[in-house]
Design an enzyme around this catalytic site. Structure first.
Site, mmCIF file in Angstrom:
data_model
loop_
_atom_site.group_PDB
_atom_site.id
_atom_site.type_symbol
_atom_site.label_atom_id
_atom_site.label_comp_id
_atom_site.label_asym_id
_atom_site.label_seq_id
_atom_site.Cartn_x
_atom_site.Cartn_y
_atom_site.Cartn_z
ATOM 1 N N ARG A 172 2.374 -4.225 12.543
ATOM 2 C CA ARG A 172 1.809 -4.679 13.813
ATOM 3 C C ARG A 172 2.539 -5.942 14.247
ATOM 4 O O ARG A 172 2.832 -6.822 13.427
ATOM 5 C CB ARG A 172 0.308 -4.955 13.691
ATOM 6 C CG ARG A 172 -0.549 -3.712 13.566
ATOM 7 C CD ARG A 172 -0.564 -2.913 14.869
ATOM 8 N NE ARG A 172 -1.408 -1.730 14.783
ATOM 9 C CZ ARG A 172 -0.977 -0.530 14.428
ATOM 10 N NH1 ARG A 172 0.298 -0.367 14.091
ATOM 11 N NH2 ARG A 172 -1.796 0.502 14.403
ATOM 12 N N GLY B 80 0.821 -1.202 0.000
ATOM 13 C CA GLY B 80 0.000 0.000 0.000
ATOM 14 C C GLY B 80 0.858 1.255 0.000
ATOM 15 O O GLY B 80 2.026 1.242 -0.387
ATOM 16 N N HIS C 210 8.030 0.961 19.123
ATOM 17 C CA HIS C 210 6.897 1.417 18.309
ATOM 18 C C HIS C 210 6.945 2.933 18.090
ATOM 19 O O HIS C 210 6.021 3.666 18.457
ATOM 20 C CB HIS C 210 5.570 1.018 18.959
ATOM 21 C CG HIS C 210 4.439 0.941 17.967
ATOM 22 N ND1 HIS C 210 3.372 0.086 18.115
ATOM 23 C CD2 HIS C 210 4.202 1.613 16.804
ATOM 24 C CE1 HIS C 210 2.531 0.235 17.108
ATOM 25 N NE2 HIS C 210 3.016 1.162 16.295
ATOM 26 N N GLU D 35 3.616 -6.041 23.053
ATOM 27 C CA GLU D 35 4.115 -4.717 23.423
ATOM 28 C C GLU D 35 3.027 -3.948 24.177
ATOM 29 O O GLU D 35 1.832 -4.165 23.944
ATOM 30 C CB GLU D 35 4.538 -3.937 22.169
ATOM 31 C CG GLU D 35 3.386 -3.610 21.220
ATOM 32 C CD GLU D 35 3.804 -2.787 20.018
ATOM 33 O OE1 GLU D 35 3.353 -1.623 19.942
ATOM 34 O OE2 GLU D 35 4.551 -3.298 19.167
#
Length: 370
Positions: free
Chosen positions: A275, A169, A327, A304
């Protein structure tokens, strides 16, 4: 007397002013969680605070840490019209429950593409060039006593390699454009269907965008072959660097599993900026420990943020094979401010209070009736 203004609940403060301005103009009542004593390590409100404050609210703005589920929506009641998440992912939101309760949903795609693409490249270079190991060596005072032989801490070049993508994407294509500067051999990807690769970005014009566009216009092709390989196992087997940038859904849970990892080259690397649960962590640790792949660069991981020093991915024998970041893929000032603004605009649109166009305009809606 109760306020006639719609109540807007925020699970944390965000770097935006649109909602505060709306509150000052008397259009909304704003209720924001703020850390108190003992909350120094919290990034957002505990679920209990949200549950205690959501009843009667018309809108809720959350981040990834807050689960929006049937229990929360029932507690909110019929007054809740819109949930806006300051994230591009929405696996923390029960879409079916929101549709059932006629709650509109907004999210923040697009504005973080460039930042996440930068992080994918950062992780690739860090893990292939052993940057974390080298940094620790200096910090620990070991540089003077370390023999710097010709191949000490040497790693593979990105140049001439095959770059693979799970998902292709907008963010993946932003990342692919960056890798073009390293003159890779090929770019391959696995997606549900072939996707045209735009050699330049409509959102941001950069030197690389202009260069690729000029090359494409002159030669009617890209300087590097870009190919969709629908079979993930086959694509992973060809990739020297496999970058995971796919949506996380039930069907993509543990998409990168033991079977995929066993088919990869022993010299290959895995990078995940999407993810954590897209990769089976146990299988990844096993593959790294048995030298089935060379290394992993991770911005996300299952479980996480509850990753402690005794986690298997952080074991001493993997120190030189793994780079793990907390993250921070979208953590640029520009991206986070853009995400905050888009989240605020979506929320105001759900309340029919936007001032920059149609009052009920949504820039990015993922589910729920209008």
């Amino acid at each position: 007397m109760p306020s006639e203004r719609p109540l807007v609940v925020l699970s944390s403060e965000i770097p935006g002013n649109l909602l505060k301005d709306a509150s000052e103009k008397g259009k909304i009542e704003l209720r924001i969680w703020k850390p108190g004593k003992g909350d120094e390590k919290r990034t957002c409100a505990p679920r209990e605070w949200v549950m205690d404050n959501i009843q009667g609210a018309s809108a809720l703005l959350v981040q990834l840490q807050i689960k929006v589920d049937e229990e929360l929506l029932q507690k909110a009641g019929e007054s809740l019209k819109v949930v806006s998440t300051m994230s591009v992912g929405y696996d923390h939101i029960d879409l079916e429950a929101c549709a059932k309760h006629n709650v509109r949903l907004g999210y923040t795609p697009g504005v973080l593409n460039e930042a996440v693409a930068d992080t994918a490249l950062l992780l690739t270079l860090m893990v292939t060039r052993h940057a974390s190991t080298a940094h620790r060596l200096v910090i620990d005072g070991q540089w003077p006593s370390t023999p710097m032989r010709p191949l000490t801490m040497a790693g593979p070049s990105v140049q001439g390699k095959t770059i693979g993508f799970l998902g292709f994407g907008e963010i993946a294509q932003c990342t692919a454009r960056r890798f073009m500067a390293f003159r890779p051999k090929r770019i391959v990807y696995t997606a549900s269907k072939p996707k045209p690769f735009d050699p330049h970005s409509d959102r941001f014009q950069t030197f690389m965008d202009d260069m690729l566009s000029a090359y494409h216009d002159k030669h009617k092709k890209l300087p590097v072959e870009v190919e969709n390989i629908p079979d993930l196992r086959k694509m992973a087997a060809e990739a020297d660097i496999l970058i995971v940038i796919a949506n996380y859904t039930k069907s993509t849970h543990h998409a990168i599993n033991a079977d995929v990892l066993k088919n990869m080259k022993k010299t290959a690397y895995v990078v995940n900026v999407a993810r954590g649960p897209l990769i089976d962590t146990d299988a990844l640790v096993d593959a790294l420990k048995h030298d089935q792949i060379a290394g992993a660069g991770l911005d996300v991981i299952e479980g996480e943020p509850n990753i402690t020093p005794d986690h298997a991915i952080l074991s001493e024998d993997l120190n030189d094979k793994v780079v793990l970041l907390p993250h921070i893929g979208s953590a640029t000032y520009e991206a986070r401010q853009g995400m905050a603004r888009l989240a605020e605009l979506n929320l105001l649109g759900g309340l029919h209070l936007r001032e920059d166009g149609p009052a009920d305009k949504f820039d990015a809606e993922i589910a729920g009736p209008k």
